[in-house]
Design an enzyme around this catalytic site. Structure first.
Site, PDB file in Angstrom:
ATOM      1  N   ASP A  13      31.898  25.632  43.099  1.00 19.28           N
ATOM      2  CA  ASP A  13      30.826  25.596  41.910  1.00 19.28           C
ATOM      3  C   ASP A  13      31.130  26.561  40.826  1.00 19.28           C
ATOM      4  OD1 ASP A  13      29.718  23.730  43.444  1.00 19.28           O
ATOM      5  OD2 ASP A  13      27.960  24.872  43.835  1.00 19.28           O
ATOM      6  N   ASP A  51      28.231  21.376  41.064  1.00 20.95           N
ATOM      7  CA  ASP A  51      26.731  21.168  41.607  1.00 20.95           C
ATOM      8  C   ASP A  51      26.195  20.495  40.713  1.00 20.95           C
ATOM      9  OD1 ASP A  51      24.830  22.297  43.604  1.00 20.95           O
ATOM     10  OD2 ASP A  51      23.817  23.582  42.073  1.00 20.95           O
ATOM     11  N   HIS A  53      22.975  18.320  39.474  1.00 20.57           N
ATOM     12  CA  HIS A  53      21.504  17.904  39.732  1.00 20.57           C
ATOM     13  C   HIS A  53      21.049  16.778  38.909  1.00 20.57           C
ATOM     14  CE1 HIS A  53      21.295  20.773  43.005  1.00 20.57           C
ATOM     15  NE2 HIS A  53      21.592  21.832  42.154  1.00 20.57           N
ATOM     16  N   HIS A  57      15.131  17.707  39.887  1.00 17.35           N
ATOM     17  CA  HIS A  57      15.599  17.886  41.156  1.00 17.35           C
ATOM     18  C   HIS A  57      14.687  18.625  42.098  1.00 17.35           C
ATOM     19  CE1 HIS A  57      18.165  19.231  44.358  1.00 17.35           C
ATOM     20  NE2 HIS A  57      18.592  17.921  44.373  1.00 17.35           N
ATOM     21  N   HIS A  86      18.939  24.369  37.171  1.00 17.95           N
ATOM     22  CA  HIS A  86      20.410  24.621  36.754  1.00 17.95           C
ATOM     23  C   HIS A  86      21.348  23.508  36.972  1.00 17.95           C
ATOM     24  CE1 HIS A  86      19.894  24.819  41.011  1.00 17.95           C
ATOM     25  NE2 HIS A  86      21.197  24.715  41.113  1.00 17.95           N
ATOM     26  N   LYS A 111      28.024  17.223  44.056  1.00 21.77           N
ATOM     27  CA  LYS A 111      26.967  17.432  45.325  1.00 21.77           C
ATOM     28  C   LYS A 111      25.523  17.759  44.712  1.00 21.77           C
ATOM     29  CE  LYS A 111      28.374  22.313  46.116  1.00 21.77           C
ATOM     30  NZ  LYS A 111      27.097  22.878  45.783  1.00 21.77           N
ATOM     31  N   CYS A 156      26.793  28.554  48.479  1.00 21.61           N
ATOM     32  CA  CYS A 156      27.347  27.263  48.475  1.00 21.61           C
ATOM     33  C   CYS A 156      28.994  27.558  49.235  1.00 21.61           C
ATOM     34  CB  CYS A 156      27.709  26.592  47.287  1.00 21.61           C
ATOM     35  SG  CYS A 156      26.083  25.971  46.640  1.00 21.61           S
TER      36      CYS A 156
END
Ligand code: VGL
Ligand code: ZN
Length: 207
Positions: A13, A51, A53, A57, A86, A111, A156
């Site tokens: 990330d 990351d 989303h 989310h 984010h 993810k 993470c």
């Protein structure tokens, strides 16, 4: 110490939103870019995570009535920290840091793309049962050791390293190539959990 027959470097990330000026900025987050780029020259096999989303989310505080960023809430799968919006798919914040060396990576694991489940770990979503496929990828490719670095150490990076170790990989976290959010003692707690899970904390200079 690196054996490119068995070792994979998992870069977690390193995205604009986790760097200073980003929506969920980690203090000094951009400082991981130089050590990670240096390490990337040593590892033949590199995996990036992103990351990723959808808007709205369920991990976003803004998706909950009276939701407050950094507060803990209960999801059907257990406790979940609420975050500022984010790494929204397709946004600048979700892009990798512009100086991160990404061209040589073999695979990018995205993810957190299912609306109702967050995913800190590169291996399992936060329900701790839905796999991302990374275990199968690494096993099928014959890797036995995983080196993890990036953002954020206490979320993470730690979740990924603990899952890697539980999946049977010999696992290292490269501390100086990672930075933490460190809220409410989260870094110390993550350290303890990593040590309990047999994750070895090392420095770039060890490699
Ligand atoms: C992360 C919080 C929310 C991370 C991702 O990359 O550590 N933390 N989403
Ligand atoms: Zn996230």
């Amino acid at each position: 110490m690196i054996n490119n027959e068995t070792d994979a470097f998992v870069i977690i990330d390193v995205q604009n939103d986790f760097c200073p000026g980003g929506a969920l900025a980690v203090e000094d987050g951009h400082a991981v870019v130089a050590p990670i780029n240096a390490l990337s020259k040593k590892f033949d096999h590199r995996i990036l995570t992103q990351d990723w989303h959808p808007a709205g989310h369920s991990s976003f505080a803004s998706s909950h009535e009276a939701g407050v960023p950094f507060a803990l809430t209960q999801m059907p799968y257990g406790p979940q920290t609420l975050w500022p919006d984010h790494c929204v798919q397709g946004s600048d914040g979700a892009e990798f840091h512009p100086d991160l060396e990404v061209t040589g990576a073999g695979i990018i694991i995205r993810k957190g793309f299912r609306s109702n489940v967050d995913s800190y770990s590169a291996f399992f979503e936060n329900d701790q049962t839905t796999p991302t496929g990374l275990t199968g990828y690494l096993r099928e490719r014959g890797f036995t050791r995983v080196f993890v670095a990036g953002l954020a150490t206490d979320f993470c990076v730690a979740f990924s390293a603990i899952d890697a170790s539980r999946q049977g990989f010999t696992t290292f976290v490269i501390e100086d190539a990672s930075r933490a959010i460190d809220m409410a003692g989260s870094l110390a707690a993550a350290h303890e959990k990593m040590v309990d899970a047999d994750v070895t904390i090392i420095q770039s200079t060890d490699l």
